[in-house]
Design a protein around this motif. Structure first.
Motif, short mmCIF file in Angstrom:
data_model
loop_
_atom_site.label_atom_id
_atom_site.label_comp_id
_atom_site.label_asym_id
_atom_site.label_seq_id
_atom_site.Cartn_x
_atom_site.Cartn_y
_atom_site.Cartn_z
N TRP A 140 0.82 -1.22 0.00
CA TRP A 140 0.00 0.00 0.00
C TRP A 140 0.84 1.26 0.00
CZ3 TRP A 140 -0.20 3.35 4.27
CH2 TRP A 140 0.36 2.87 5.45
N ARG A 141 2.15 1.11 -0.12
CA ARG A 141 2.97 2.29 -0.28
C ARG A 141 2.67 2.95 -1.63
NH1 ARG A 141 8.88 0.04 0.80
NH2 ARG A 141 8.00 -1.62 -0.44
N VAL A 142 2.87 4.23 -1.65
CA VAL A 142 2.61 4.97 -2.88
C VAL A 142 3.71 4.66 -3.88
CG1 VAL A 142 2.30 7.24 -3.89
CG2 VAL A 142 1.44 6.78 -1.60
N VAL A 143 3.31 4.36 -5.08
CA VAL A 143 4.27 4.01 -6.12
C VAL A 143 3.82 4.65 -7.43
CG1 VAL A 143 3.06 1.85 -6.60
CG2 VAL A 143 5.43 2.10 -7.31
N LEU A 144 4.79 5.06 -8.18
CA LEU A 144 4.54 5.65 -9.50
C LEU A 144 5.31 4.80 -10.49
CD1 LEU A 144 2.92 8.19 -10.29
CD2 LEU A 144 5.07 9.42 -10.41
N ARG A 145 4.59 4.17 -11.40
CA ARG A 145 5.26 3.24 -12.30
C ARG A 145 4.84 3.48 -13.73
NH1 ARG A 145 1.93 -0.82 -9.44
NH2 ARG A 145 3.81 -1.41 -8.35
N LEU A 146 5.63 2.90 -14.62
CA LEU A 146 5.31 2.97 -16.03
C LEU A 146 4.27 1.92 -16.38
CD1 LEU A 146 8.92 3.34 -17.48
CD2 LEU A 146 7.18 5.14 -17.38
N ALA A 147 3.78 2.00 -17.60
CA ALA A 147 2.83 1.00 -18.06
C ALA A 147 3.49 -0.37 -18.05
CB ALA A 147 2.34 1.36 -19.46
N PHE A 202 7.68 5.37 -3.01
CA PHE A 202 7.96 6.45 -2.07
C PHE A 202 8.15 5.83 -0.69
CE2 PHE A 202 7.10 10.09 -4.76
CZ PHE A 202 6.38 9.53 -5.79
N PRO A 203 9.36 5.89 -0.16
CA PRO A 203 9.61 5.18 1.09
C PRO A 203 8.90 5.80 2.28
CG PRO A 203 11.54 6.45 0.45
CD PRO A 203 10.56 6.57 -0.66
N TYR A 204 8.63 7.07 2.20
CA TYR A 204 7.88 7.74 3.26
C TYR A 204 6.56 8.23 2.67
CZ TYR A 204 12.57 7.78 5.17
OH TYR A 204 13.80 7.40 5.58
N ASN A 208 4.38 15.83 -2.59
CA ASN A 208 5.61 16.22 -1.91
C ASN A 208 6.14 15.00 -1.20
OD1 ASN A 208 3.44 18.74 -1.19
ND2 ASN A 208 5.21 19.19 -2.46
N ALA A 209 7.31 14.59 -1.57
CA ALA A 209 7.84 13.34 -1.04
C ALA A 209 9.26 13.54 -0.54
CB ALA A 209 7.81 12.25 -2.10
N THR A 210 9.65 12.66 0.36
CA THR A 210 10.98 12.69 0.94
C THR A 210 11.68 11.38 0.63
OG1 THR A 210 10.24 14.11 2.73
CG2 THR A 210 12.28 12.89 3.09
N PHE A 211 12.93 11.50 0.26
CA PHE A 211 13.77 10.32 0.04
C PHE A 211 15.02 10.47 0.89
CE2 PHE A 211 11.09 10.27 -3.62
CZ PHE A 211 10.93 8.93 -3.95
N THR A 212 15.49 9.36 1.40
CA THR A 212 16.73 9.37 2.18
C THR A 212 17.66 8.30 1.64
OG1 THR A 212 15.80 7.83 3.78
CG2 THR A 212 15.60 10.19 4.28
N ALA A 213 18.92 8.50 1.93
CA ALA A 213 19.94 7.54 1.50
C ALA A 213 20.94 7.35 2.62
CB ALA A 213 20.65 8.04 0.24
N GLN A 214 21.08 6.12 3.05
CA GLN A 214 22.04 5.81 4.10
C GLN A 214 23.07 4.80 3.66
OE1 GLN A 214 19.58 4.66 7.43
NE2 GLN A 214 19.50 6.77 8.17
N SER A 215 22.98 4.37 2.43
CA SER A 215 23.96 3.43 1.91
C SER A 215 24.12 3.69 0.42
CB SER A 215 23.50 1.98 2.15
OG SER A 215 22.35 1.71 1.40
N THR A 216 25.07 3.00 -0.14
CA THR A 216 25.27 3.15 -1.57
C THR A 216 24.04 2.70 -2.36
OG1 THR A 216 27.61 2.76 -1.26
CG2 THR A 216 26.78 2.51 -3.48
N ALA A 217 23.42 1.64 -1.85
CA ALA A 217 22.22 1.16 -2.54
C ALA A 217 21.12 2.21 -2.47
CB ALA A 217 21.76 -0.15 -1.90
N ASP A 218 20.93 2.79 -1.29
CA ASP A 218 19.91 3.84 -1.18
C ASP A 218 20.24 5.01 -2.09
OD1 ASP A 218 18.76 2.25 0.70
OD2 ASP A 218 19.46 3.42 2.43
N TYR A 274 19.36 4.37 -5.54
CA TYR A 274 17.92 4.45 -5.75
C TYR A 274 17.47 5.91 -5.85
CZ TYR A 274 13.09 2.94 -5.53
OH TYR A 274 11.78 2.69 -5.86
N VAL A 275 18.00 6.73 -4.96
CA VAL A 275 17.63 8.15 -5.00
C VAL A 275 18.07 8.77 -6.32
CG1 VAL A 275 18.04 10.39 -3.94
CG2 VAL A 275 17.61 8.40 -2.52
N LEU A 276 19.27 8.43 -6.73
CA LEU A 276 19.74 8.95 -8.01
C LEU A 276 18.84 8.49 -9.15
CD1 LEU A 276 21.91 10.52 -9.57
CD2 LEU A 276 23.19 8.39 -9.75
N ALA A 277 18.44 7.22 -9.08
CA ALA A 277 17.55 6.70 -10.12
C ALA A 277 16.21 7.43 -10.11
CB ALA A 277 17.34 5.19 -9.93
N VAL A 278 15.71 7.71 -8.91
CA VAL A 278 14.43 8.42 -8.81
C VAL A 278 14.54 9.81 -9.44
CG1 VAL A 278 12.83 9.49 -7.17
CG2 VAL A 278 13.60 7.16 -6.81
#
Lengths: 482, 100
Positions: free
Chosen positions: A236-243, A269-271, A309-319, A322-326
């Motif tokens: 139920w997290r909010v997600v925005l995806r392609l077709a 959206f993680p938050y 309005n969304a917030t993204f955080t990064a605490q590791s290289t993987a995060d 992901y943020v860069l990809a977003v």
């Protein structure tokens, strides 16, 4: 005649009887049609002995079928009474001529065990007792059966309301504008039954048509969803995806920077983001001369833009990857296909918003009209898609392992734990090896992004699928209607 | 005389007589720009053979790590310690160079 009958059983019985009567009606109608066809074809002439014989055969056939039906009817009623007597939790109903009808559910309670309950029950019964002869089918419906069939409420009704007496059937037939009998078929009350059943059958057919229409509409909606073939939203997290069938951006074979979005199939959206929606109806005002009030003409309704309005955080290289990809996804999704693209000329792709359950956002189509993000100066920055502190680029290797390695084997397990590919073969695409491994990209450990989305509905959806009734019931929310 | 050892052995090129092994002929492993940089973890500590087995399917290739990282690894196997970063030659490179 006192009969113990629950409404559920009575409704079942009524429905069964209705179908039997409808079946009889169909047979008689078929016989009539056959007779009429023979007259039309010139095989029979009205008034001749041959015609009378044929008509008598039809009447006899109808009479025979009616007798069979009546015996089956009586047998079903007897079975029903036996079944009802076996039930311990019954509703006592009296005959319309012999006593009142109790509309409460009379659960048997022993006064010795619970006198208070017995007293309460008795009081309730006294409050709701109405004479049986005043109970009409309408009251029966109002007593808890909105549709009159198959209700869960056990409300007592006199059995005479269920069993169509010839007089009632005649009244019903007359009320429906059907004569009680035609001279060419003399089957007495059974004919009236058939005509009453005909009126019921018409009602049934109308209801069936409505149900069929609704089913067709629902089928269109389902087809619309099936066309999209979206996966079931379990999250139920909010997600925005392609077709689903898209082959561009993060769904391209070489997604590059957008590769992390391929794993999550879109931007999750993680938050919980702030989502602002606005449904509007436009009215034009007209001002009358010498009037105290203003009038309005309705113009149209529409769904205004959606702000996220969304917030993204990064605490590791993987995060960070992901943020860069977003960020890069939203940069890309605002651009059209152009120049060297195979789909050049196509506008920016459609995205689908989901989240917070089926009746909030359920693959709602929209366009990304604006993407704002601010790189703050007061937070730490973390390298993305680059060798980590130990010198290893973990994320691409993790992706590689998720698809190529069998984690059950001890060797694979050890290599996976060390983020090593078999054979030390660096499977990263050459551009990524050059770009990601040698040129670190930094993203803030906390970043806020703003999106403005435009809701989109196709003309076909609007014209052929939309129904305010279905929308209001929530059915079309699942079809992605804004 | 060569040929007494398999192509995956460090002594493949080293001469061998009936009674003794000749002076060792080194088998250097060339460096490649895309060689993986790996920090040895506790799983593979003191176990270059295990890492070679997992990576290349042959524990006998443990020595290639020493050949590829001559300045880092000098005393096998006790210098194969966790936390040491080494470059891992690719299997394709080994096949080309060693000929197996």
């Amino acid at each position: 005649m006192a009969v113990t009958l629950s409404v559920a059983s009575a409704n079942k019985f009524v429905n069964q009887s209705r179908f039997l009567l409808q079946d009889a009606l169909d047979k008689v109608a078929a016989g009539r049609q056959q007779l009429q066809n023979e007259v039309d074809a010139g095989k029979l002439t009205p008034g001749t002995q041959e015609f009378l014989d044929a008509r008598n055969r039809l009447v006899n056939s109808a009479q025979s079928f009616a007798d069979t039906l009546k015996s089956q009817y009586d047998q079903d009623l007897a079975n029903l009474e036996q079944a009802q007597q076996a039930e311990s939790n019954n509703t006592v109903v009296s005959d319309s001529t012999s006593g009142p009808v109790t509309q409460s559910r009379n659960t048997t309670v022993s006064p010795q065990v619970d006198p208070e309950a017995q007293q309460t029950d008795s009081a309730q019964a006294n409050e709701q007792i109405i004479p049986a002869d005043q109970v009409t089918p309408n009251e029966f419906q109002e007593a808890g059966n909105t549709d009159g069939y198959g209700s869960q409420n056990e409300v007592a009704v006199p059995v005479d309301d269920i069993r169509f007496s010839p007089e009632e059937l005649d009244r019903l037939a007359a009320a429906n504008g059907v004569s009680q009998g035609e001279p060419d078929i003399e089957v007495g009350t059974t004919e009236a039954q058939l005509y009453a059943a005909e009126s019921d059958a018409q009602a049934l057919s109308i209801g069936a048509a409505q149900v069929g229409s609704n089913n067709a509409r629902a089928q269109e909606n389902n087809a619309s969803q099936a066309q999209a073939t979206f996966p079931q939203n379990q999250d139920w997290r909010v997600v925005l995806r392609l077709a689903p069938n898209a082959d561009y951006l993060y769904k391209a074979p070489q997604a590059g920077l957008l590769q992390p979005l391929k794993v999550t199939d879109g931007v999750i959206f993680p938050y919980t983001p702030n989502i602002t929606t606005a449904y509007k109806a436009d009215y034009s005002a007209y001002d009358l001369i010498h009037s105290n009030y203003r009038g309005y003409f309705y113009k149209n309704s529409y769904m205004d833009q959606i702000t996220i309005n969304a917030t993204f955080t990064a605490q590791s290289t993987a995060d960070a990857s992901y943020v860069l990809a977003v960020i890069h996804f939203f940069r890309s999704v605002t651009k059209m296909f152009y120049g060297q693209d195979a789909q050049r000329g196509s506008p920016p792709p459609l995205v689908f918003l989901s989240g917070l359950g089926d009746y909030q956002f359920n693959n709602h189509p929209c366009l990304v009209a604006q993407f704002n993000y601010k790189l703050p100066a007061d937070v730490d920055y973390i390298s993305s898609g680059t060798p980590n502190n130990l010198g290893l680029n973990l994320q691409p290797l993790q992706n590689l392992y998720s698809t190529t390695l069998n984690a059950v084997a001890p060797t694979a397990t050890r290599l996976a734990a060390a983020f090593l590919p078999p054979g030390a073969q660096n499977a990263l695409p050459a551009p990524l090896q050059q770009v990601l491994l040698s040129n670190p990209t930094y993203v803030p450990s906390k970043i806020d992004i703003d999106l403005i989305l435009y809701p989109v509905q196709t003309r076909q959806q609007v014209s052929k699928q939309f129904s305010l009734k279905n929308f209001a019931s929530g059915q079309q929310l699942k079809g992605g209607f804004w | 005389m060569a040929g007494q050892y398999s192509s995956t052995s460090p002594y493949f090129l080293t001469g061998y007589s009936q009674f003794f092994l000749d002076v060792m002929v080194n088998r250097p492993i060339p460096k490649a720009n895309d060689d993986l940089l790996f920090t040895i973890n506790t799983t593979f500590q003191y176990r270059p053979d295990l890492l070679a087995f997992d990576l290349y399917g042959d524990g006998g290739l443990w020595w290639v790590f020493y050949q590829r990282n001559p300045n880092t690894l000098t005393e096998p196997p006790m210098d194969f310690e966790a936390g040491t970063s080494i470059y891992l030659p690719k299997l394709a490179t080994l096949k080309t160079v060693l000929g197996f």
